[in-house]
Motif scaffolding. Structure first.
Motif, PDB file in Angstrom:
ATOM      1  N   PHE A 121      58.019  22.672  13.650  1.00  0.00           N
ATOM      2  CA  PHE A 121      59.012  23.670  13.998  1.00  0.00           C
ATOM      3  C   PHE A 121      58.578  24.468  15.228  1.00  0.00           C
ATOM      4  CE2 PHE A 121      61.433  27.656  13.314  1.00  0.00           C
ATOM      5  CZ  PHE A 121      62.693  27.093  13.384  1.00  0.00           C
ATOM      6  N   VAL A 122      57.306  24.823  15.279  1.00  0.00           N
ATOM      7  CA  VAL A 122      56.802  25.548  16.446  1.00  0.00           C
ATOM      8  C   VAL A 122      56.991  24.709  17.711  1.00  0.00           C
ATOM      9  CG1 VAL A 122      54.710  26.430  17.534  1.00  0.00           C
ATOM     10  CG2 VAL A 122      55.206  26.977  15.148  1.00  0.00           C
ATOM     11  N   MET A 123      56.691  23.419  17.610  1.00  0.00           N
ATOM     12  CA  MET A 123      56.900  22.525  18.754  1.00  0.00           C
ATOM     13  C   MET A 123      58.363  22.529  19.178  1.00  0.00           C
ATOM     14  SD  MET A 123      54.590  20.883  20.284  1.00  0.00           S
ATOM     15  CE  MET A 123      55.452  19.473  20.998  1.00  0.00           C
ATOM     16  N   LEU A 124      59.251  22.470  18.179  1.00  0.00           N
ATOM     17  CA  LEU A 124      60.679  22.422  18.493  1.00  0.00           C
ATOM     18  C   LEU A 124      61.129  23.690  19.206  1.00  0.00           C
ATOM     19  CD1 LEU A 124      63.429  21.036  18.338  1.00  0.00           C
ATOM     20  CD2 LEU A 124      63.751  22.064  16.093  1.00  0.00           C
ATOM     21  N   ILE A 163      62.167  16.703  12.181  1.00  0.00           N
ATOM     22  CA  ILE A 163      62.388  17.888  13.021  1.00  0.00           C
ATOM     23  C   ILE A 163      62.374  17.504  14.498  1.00  0.00           C
ATOM     24  CG2 ILE A 163      61.447  20.107  13.740  1.00  0.00           C
ATOM     25  CD1 ILE A 163      60.676  20.633  10.845  1.00  0.00           C
ATOM     26  N   LEU A 164      61.339  16.814  14.921  1.00  0.00           N
ATOM     27  CA  LEU A 164      61.315  16.415  16.331  1.00  0.00           C
ATOM     28  C   LEU A 164      62.177  15.171  16.576  1.00  0.00           C
ATOM     29  CD1 LEU A 164      57.626  17.255  17.171  1.00  0.00           C
ATOM     30  CD2 LEU A 164      59.674  18.431  17.964  1.00  0.00           C
ATOM     31  N   GLY A 165      62.493  14.453  15.492  1.00  0.00           N
ATOM     32  CA  GLY A 165      63.418  13.321  15.610  1.00  0.00           C
ATOM     33  C   GLY A 165      64.775  13.771  16.119  1.00  0.00           C
ATOM     34  N   LEU A 166      65.051  15.055  16.015  1.00  0.00           N
ATOM     35  CA  LEU A 166      66.252  15.659  16.592  1.00  0.00           C
ATOM     36  C   LEU A 166      66.461  15.174  18.031  1.00  0.00           C
ATOM     37  CD1 LEU A 166      68.501  17.880  16.637  1.00  0.00           C
ATOM     38  CD2 LEU A 166      66.716  19.557  17.022  1.00  0.00           C
ATOM     39  N   GLY A 167      65.346  14.887  18.692  1.00  0.00           N
ATOM     40  CA  GLY A 167      65.410  14.438  20.091  1.00  0.00           C
ATOM     41  C   GLY A 167      66.235  13.191  20.316  1.00  0.00           C
ATOM     42  N   HIS A 168      66.513  12.385  19.274  1.00  0.00           N
ATOM     43  CA  HIS A 168      67.330  11.187  19.545  1.00  0.00           C
ATOM     44  C   HIS A 168      68.789  11.538  19.848  1.00  0.00           C
ATOM     45  CE1 HIS A 168      68.181  10.276  14.961  1.00  0.00           C
ATOM     46  NE2 HIS A 168      68.559  11.477  15.305  1.00  0.00           N
ATOM     47  N   HIS A 169      69.149  12.814  19.727  1.00  0.00           N
ATOM     48  CA  HIS A 169      70.482  13.223  20.168  1.00  0.00           C
ATOM     49  C   HIS A 169      70.431  13.916  21.523  1.00  0.00           C
ATOM     50  CE1 HIS A 169      71.827  12.126  16.199  1.00  0.00           C
ATOM     51  NE2 HIS A 169      70.934  12.939  15.670  1.00  0.00           N
ATOM     52  N   TYR A 170      69.229  14.016  22.080  1.00  0.00           N
ATOM     53  CA  TYR A 170      69.079  14.701  23.362  1.00  0.00           C
ATOM     54  C   TYR A 170      68.765  13.724  24.491  1.00  0.00           C
ATOM     55  CZ  TYR A 170      68.887  18.965  20.505  1.00  0.00           C
ATOM     56  OH  TYR A 170      69.172  19.989  19.636  1.00  0.00           O
TER      57      TYR A 170
END
Ligand code: HEM
Ligand code: HEM
Ligand code: FE2
Lengths: 208, 484
Positions: A25-28, B254-261
């Motif tokens: 989350f911090v990274m995000l 959470i960082l997988g969110l990036g596949h929409h960016y």
């Protein structure tokens, strides 16, 4: 109960879950702040609203090996040059119109939405509008009365959404602005409408 | 206690009575979703059907919004259902919980009527406030957004206060944190901006961080409870798995969110980050399958509720295929450049939502059906047991049929419309008119009818299952007893 392997202990995994989630989350959050500097209007990849005063094109870039928006000479929308604030108000009205009419439940914008009608990312640049000279008027008329303008052979028509002329013009402004966003080459292979000036004069590619 | 096999709410605890109300609305909205999906599908085949009356955009809005809402109702119901068992305490503030159920349901009805009757508004903020926000999945007008937030806060209060007065189990702890995140994320979708890139950036926070993070963990919690109840799996094992799943799910999602960016104006580093982390998202889904299958094996499928267990296993498999496999297939940017915004996404969207979430809610419906009839026998040789099996078969045949048809349509689009024609207006319609695409739409429609048949059977079954049974619930070998 017998002794338990360390890797099967609930508390180890609870702690891991907390740390991994927190760390991600911090990274995000960090990346979100950084991304904002690219996507705010006038940022590194999203133009300011007054870009609608200029020619917007979309061309293949050999070095990057993908399509990029190309900003050309002054070419005000509807022939009227706007200040940044006026342009922002107009584009905003157009964007609001796309929400109030729910365009996204038939079309995609930047590739997101529904699949019943064409993607609007580069709609401003679509060769189907005929020529650069008639495009603006064509678009406004289409938006106001799409029901009797069949653009395909399968009988699918856009419904009349009660778009007024003012709303239509604002929407065209929004579409022009959106076509100038650097979408890292999406859509690939899109051939923009011919926007070159008088015969034989070459377009003036310039990087934004 | 009343006679076995007779529906009586006296069989239920307070939270479960409220849960039944949520389940009832949920089941009805599932029906609405199917109906509007069928109408939208028909418009692909007959564009003049309902044209100008209920246009495609209206049908589709109702289709996807009904989906989101019936699943949320199912989750809220599922949470109330297990709350008293988990916390070992009566639901705190149940009266308020009941009140807010009616308020929320009234709001849903009004929103649906406005979608249907008003449909669009002028390009002014009041349209956003009163009619439609025009953002797929979260179209609900702003007044309703605020209502939803209030309702969720009340629900959250019920949950937290009950755990606090009773006891916190591992499942309870994860649940509370997760609900907090789920509700908080909704706020990210509640503002207007003229900037379409910024708009979509936050829009994905809601959509992606719901379905690929917080919802996954929520079903993880309710499925953990389900395994304890139906199979009698030991709590310690279930909870350890739950923590592992949370770590893997949030770690990738959470960082997988990036596949929409990749293509919305966002910087290039998202290609790497989004591609990498989202490619890992199937890992927890594999873990969930291993977990469900392993537990079922250890307990030799000996269980007290066949339909609920069948849907629980279907959940693990459906989640893995729909989200894990179908998601992975188009998650790398090199592929997504061509599949983005085609029927590929729809193929994945259908199998993932149904596989991961509808299945979980249906499993809960069966648990509820059983208990409300006095914990009647629902294992082998169940009277009228053909109904749940055939309903399940039709729902899955329909869903797999739709998914495959849409996948073929998506392949065709990604090659003809995207790669060859470059996504122009003409390119789009060239692909839409291609026989491969048209055939796929026909098969989608036929599969949709099969699915609808499955839905009808499901409703019939839920209202009748266990009715003429006189045997009590099967004894489980391992008592599901308390040790937390
Ligand atoms: C249960 C979990 C999931 C659900 C319910 C779900 C649902 C969806 C839906 C409905 C869309 C379409 C959104 C739109 O309307 O534009 C979508 C897009 C997408 N999903 Fe998922 N998804 C899930 C998990 C995953 C996973 C685990 C992955 C990757 C491994 C994934 C990869 C993608 C990608 C790449 C897109 C973008 C498609 C495009 O570019 O158009 N999804 N998802
Ligand atoms: C009778 C069954 C169904 C039919 C005929 C049907 C039909 C449709 C149609 C026509 C669309 C619009 C796609 C487009 O824009 O081209 C759609 C979208 C969608 N449907 Fe269904 N549907 C059905 C059942 C379901 C079920 C059971 C689910 C999930 C549990 C579901 C989830 C979705 C989702 C998530 C979308 C949006 C996909 C995206 O944007 O990528 N549908 N459906
Ligand atoms: Fe996603």
């Amino acid at each position: 109960m017998t002794t338990e392997a360390w890797w099967a202990s609930p508390s180890l995994w609870r702690k891991s879950a907390i740390w991994i989630t927190g760390g991600s989350f911090v990274m995000l959050i960090f990346l979100t702040f950084d991304t904002m500097s690219y996507i705010q209007a006038g940022g590194k990849q999203v133009p300011g609203y007054s870009i609608i005063n200029q020619r917007v094109d979309y061309q293949f870039d050999e070095a990057k090996n993908r399509y990029v928006p190309v900003i050309g000479p002054e070419e005000p929308l509807f022939g009227k040059k706007l200040t940044e604030a006026e342009a922002a108000a107009l584009v905003s009205k157009g964007k609001l119109n796309t929400q109030a009419k729910n365009c996204m439940e038939c079309h995609t914008l930047l590739g997101n939405g529904a699949y019943y009608a064409p993607d609007l990312t580069k709609a401003w640049l679509d060769p189907s509008w005929g020529s650069k000279e008639v495009r603006e008027q064509q678009m406004v008329e289409f938006l106001m009365n799409p029901q009797d303008r069949l653009h395909n052979g399968i009988g699918r028509r856009m419904p009349n959404l009660g778009i007024t002329e003012e709303e239509a013009r604002a929407t065209v402004a929004f579409l022009k602005w959106m076509s100038a966003i650097n979408t890292l080459g999406f859509p690939h292979n899109f051939k923009a409408i011919d926007q070159s000036d008088a015969p034989a004069s070459a377009a003036a590619p310039a990087q934004p | 206690m009343t006679a076995l096999g007779v529906f009586d709410s006296a069989n239920l605890n307070g939270g479960q009575k409220l849960a039944m109300k949520y389940f009832a609305v949920s089941l009805a909205l599932f029906g609405a979703q199917v109906l509007f999906g069928v109408l939208a599908g028909l418009q692909y085949l007959f564009p003049d059907f309902l044209y100008g009356v209920i246009d495609f955009s209206v049908n589709r809005t109702l289709h996807v919004n009904a989906l989101v809402v019936w699943l949320l109702y199912g989750f809220i119901g599922g949470t109330y259902w297990m709350l008293e068992d988990e916390a070992d305490h009566k639901v705190v503030g149940l009266g308020l919980g009941n009140l807010i159920f009616w308020v929320l349901t009234l709001a849903v009805v009004v929103v649906v009527l406005v979608y249907l009757l008003v449909q669009v508004g002028p390009a002014e903020m009041k349209s956003i406030w009163l009619i439609n926000e025009g953002r797929e999945y979260i179209e609900a007008p702003r007044w309703a957004d605020i209502g939803i937030v209030v309702a969720v806060l009340v629900f959250f209060f019920n949950v937290v206060a009950t755990f606090a007065k009773g006891r916190y189990t591992g499942i309870g702890g994860v649940l509370v944190m997760d609900l907090l995140a789920l509700a908080g994320l909704y706020l990210a979708g509640m503002f207007y901006t003229p900037n379409v890139s910024v708009d979509q950036f936050w829009w994905w926070w809601v959509i992606h961080l719901w379905v690929e993070a917080t919802w996954e963990v929520l079903v993880g919690c309710i499925m953990a409870y389900m395994l304890i109840v139906t199979l009698g799996v030991r709590r310690r094992i279930v909870e350890t798995w739950l923590y592992i799943e949370v770590a893997l799910m949030f770690g990738s999602g959470i960082l997988g969110l990036g596949h929409h960016y990749f293509w919305i104006g966002t910087p290039q580093y998202w290609l790497t980050i989004g591609g990498f982390f989202s490619a890992l998202e199937p890992v927890p889904l594999v873990a969930m399958v291993v977990h469900a299958v392993f537990d079922s094996g250890v307990h030799r499928l000996k269980n007290s509720n066949h339909p609920a267990l069948a849907w629980t296993i279907a959940q693990a498999a459906g989640n893995f295929f729909g989200a894990g496999v179908w998601g992975f297939m188009h998650t790398l940017p090199q592929i997504n450049l061509y599949t983005h915004g085609t029927q590929w996404s729809a193929s994945h969207g259908h199998l993932a939502f149904f596989g991961a979430y509808s299945t979980a809610v249906i499993a809960f419906f069966y648990l509820a059906a059983q208990k409300s009839r006095g914990n009647v026998w629902m294992s082998g040789n169940l009277a009228g047991g053909w109904k749940w099996k055939w309903s399940m078969a039709f729902l899955w045949m329909g869903m797999i049929g739709m998914t495959m048809a849409l996948l073929i349509a998506g392949y065709e689009q990604s090659q003809i419309e995207r790669a060859i024609e470059g996504s122009s207006w003409v390119g789009y319609f060239t692909a839409q008119a291609h026989p491969w695409f048209v055939q796929a739409m026909k098969w989608r429609q036929i599969s949709g009818y099969l699915f609808s048949l499955g839905y009808v059977l499901l409703v019939w079954d839920l209202f009748t299952i266990g009715k003429r049974e006189t045997r009590p619930i099967a004894e489980l070998h391992a008592p599901s007893a308390q040790p937390a």
